[in-house]
Design a protein around this motif. Sequence first.
Motif, PDB file in Angstrom:
ATOM      1  N   VAL A 174       0.822  -1.209   0.000  1.00 13.60           N
ATOM      2  CA  VAL A 174       0.000   0.000   0.000  1.00 13.60           C
ATOM      3  C   VAL A 174       0.856   1.260   0.000  1.00 13.60           C
ATOM      4  CG1 VAL A 174      -1.640   1.358   1.362  1.00 13.60           C
ATOM      5  CG2 VAL A 174      -2.041  -1.075   1.003  1.00 13.60           C
ATOM      6  N   GLY A 175       1.953   1.251   0.760  1.00 12.69           N
ATOM      7  CA  GLY A 175       2.832   2.418   0.786  1.00 12.69           C
ATOM      8  C   GLY A 175       3.385   2.751  -0.587  1.00 12.69           C
ATOM      9  N   LEU A 176       3.761   1.725  -1.350  1.00  9.45           N
ATOM     10  CA  LEU A 176       4.279   1.949  -2.702  1.00  9.45           C
ATOM     11  C   LEU A 176       3.188   2.451  -3.639  1.00  9.45           C
ATOM     12  CD1 LEU A 176       6.512  -1.250  -3.057  1.00  9.45           C
ATOM     13  CD2 LEU A 176       7.246   1.080  -2.523  1.00  9.45           C
ATOM     14  N   ALA A 179       2.545   6.088  -2.841  1.00 11.32           N
ATOM     15  CA  ALA A 179       3.640   6.933  -3.329  1.00 11.32           C
ATOM     16  C   ALA A 179       3.541   7.156  -4.832  1.00 11.32           C
ATOM     17  CB  ALA A 179       4.982   6.296  -2.973  1.00 11.32           C
ATOM     18  N   GLU A 180       3.022   6.168  -5.561  1.00 14.05           N
ATOM     19  CA  GLU A 180       2.959   6.265  -7.027  1.00 14.05           C
ATOM     20  C   GLU A 180       1.659   6.896  -7.502  1.00 14.05           C
ATOM     21  OE1 GLU A 180       4.351   5.896 -10.880  1.00 14.05           O
ATOM     22  OE2 GLU A 180       5.417   5.435  -9.005  1.00 14.05           O
ATOM     23  N   TRP A 181       0.522   6.535  -6.879  1.00 15.27           N
ATOM     24  CA  TRP A 181      -0.774   6.963  -7.409  1.00 15.27           C
ATOM     25  C   TRP A 181      -1.633   7.766  -6.429  1.00 15.27           C
ATOM     26  CZ3 TRP A 181       0.689   1.725  -8.642  1.00 15.27           C
ATOM     27  CH2 TRP A 181       1.087   1.558  -9.964  1.00 15.27           C
ATOM     28  N   GLY A 182      -1.190   7.911  -5.185  1.00  9.70           N
ATOM     29  CA  GLY A 182      -1.919   8.758  -4.255  1.00  9.70           C
ATOM     30  C   GLY A 182      -2.717   7.989  -3.213  1.00  9.70           C
ATOM     31  N   TRP A 183      -3.244   8.757  -2.237  1.00  8.83           N
ATOM     32  CA  TRP A 183      -3.945   8.184  -1.092  1.00  8.83           C
ATOM     33  C   TRP A 183      -5.123   7.302  -1.488  1.00  8.83           C
ATOM     34  CZ3 TRP A 183      -1.220   8.583   3.101  1.00  8.83           C
ATOM     35  CH2 TRP A 183      -0.439   9.703   3.348  1.00  8.83           C
ATOM     36  N   PHE A 187      -6.578   3.341  -0.787  1.00  7.57           N
ATOM     37  CA  PHE A 187      -7.881   2.928  -0.263  1.00  7.57           C
ATOM     38  C   PHE A 187      -8.576   1.965  -1.229  1.00  7.57           C
ATOM     39  CE2 PHE A 187      -7.923   7.297   1.950  1.00  7.57           C
ATOM     40  CZ  PHE A 187      -7.360   6.766   3.097  1.00  7.57           C
ATOM     41  N   GLY A 188      -8.441   2.239  -2.529  1.00  5.05           N
ATOM     42  CA  GLY A 188      -9.062   1.379  -3.533  1.00  5.05           C
ATOM     43  C   GLY A 188      -8.470  -0.015  -3.553  1.00  5.05           C
TER      44      GLY A 188
END
Length: 518
Positions: A174-176, A179-183, A187-188
């Motif tokens: 999830v962190g990666l 970092a690449e596509w946003g918060w 969640f998605g």
Amino acid sequence: MSDTTLKPHQKELFGQPIGLYILFLTEMWERFSYYGMRALLVLYMTTQTIGDDRGAGLGWTSKEALALYGWYTMLVYVMSIPGGMIADKLIGQKRAVLVGAIILCLGHGVLVLTDIWAFYTGLGLVILGVGLLKPNISTMVGGLYKDGDIRRDKGFSIFYIGINLGSLLATLIVGLVVAEWGWHAGFGLAGIVMVLGLINYIYGQKYLTHVGNFVPAKADDPNEISYGKLYSQLPKSSLQLTVTIILAALSAIGWYFLGWGYGLLFLFLTAIAALLMMIYKELDSQAYKDRFLVLLLSFIMVIIFWGAFEQAGGLMNLYTETNTNRMLFGWEVPTVMFQSLNAGFIILFATAVAGFWAKRKLKGKEASSLFKMALGIIIMGFGFLFMVFAAMEFEKSGTSSMIWLVLAYLFHTIGELCISPVALSFITKLAPIKYASLMMGVYFAATGLGNKVAGIVGESATDFGEKTVFAGIVVFTVIIGGLFIVILKPLKRLTHGVEDQERDLKHEEAEGFELADN
């Protein structure tokens, strides 16, 4: 009897019922979705509205974010009580898990949207979904085993690996993604994996035919529970009524001084306390009463443990973000990834710790659940010593090494392995059969209260500083764990030897032992 002639629910894999692995995978994906979002929540709320590379956040202060974090993580688990009741009285554990999984998919899907209403709605749906799924899937695990089967503790430890494998994957991936596509991409992703968990659970129903089924109550069934009847007896029970009135009065005071949120929480807890007192009075033997009392006392350890441990998603998360040197070979490790240490250590050590305690018990040495839980609190508490060292280093140099976090999470993990899977198994041993799901719900509610305590403790760092808070946790947890060890012998006597009868049933067929439906 050959494996080919066994019915699906009777088949085993690596000495455990195949149904365990279906529940393992379902819980793994559910925990991926939960821990993935939990890791993001405080960071998302405290990120400025102008955002950074991860996108805009809500721009809240640390104190505001930790307050909501405490309420959210508490309610997620407190809802396990009505979730257990719904399963017991209306639909059974099996369907409760299914409905909970569907609601979770909806909740995580709504969180993809950027509007503030979607944020609150998504959190609400996740709270409802976990409330239905969490206590009932754990009860189903206990139902896979016969009474006295020594494999039960190891089965819960394997199940616990599933929980933490989901957490590990979430906090690594999830962190990666964020970092690449946003918060909201993070969640998605939580929603997508919850759909995988739902598909797995539906597919594996043939291995779960004997557990979690709803059996309509019979009028003459002595094990039938009527919560309404229990409450109706309250006016006739002077002691229980007096305690309930006092608690209700204190709730009203809390409402006035602390606000309606705390007031409603205290009133809810008063209602649960009244129910538990009436259950205690209704139990028909002193052995059941004593075991019930020990179970309630063990929940004190649960609250204290999680009140300290859950700093991981709150105060320690923020500390990692702002005060820790996260550079590793020229790459800055995302804050979220540090929470994968706990899950990774559990996967590495869970089976070994469970095996250590099983061998110790078979040799006749002290290995009771109460001893494990008390020792777990102490070990976890010592983990905060490393956070004290980290805070001291930060005061001197303006930053702190990530090695302190690694050591803290290692000790937290060993402590967790001594208390969390053990507590789950302990409930299935001590809880009266007809109240098993309810008591599992009370356990998770105790976990939720611990989460709320964690939020309050984390908020206090704004006034007292991180070092003082971390040091206070060390002292308090060691004192409480030590106190329970001191009173271990009388507590064990009150269990009336429930764990002394455990034996190796490896070669016996596990036909399942219905905990909540009998």
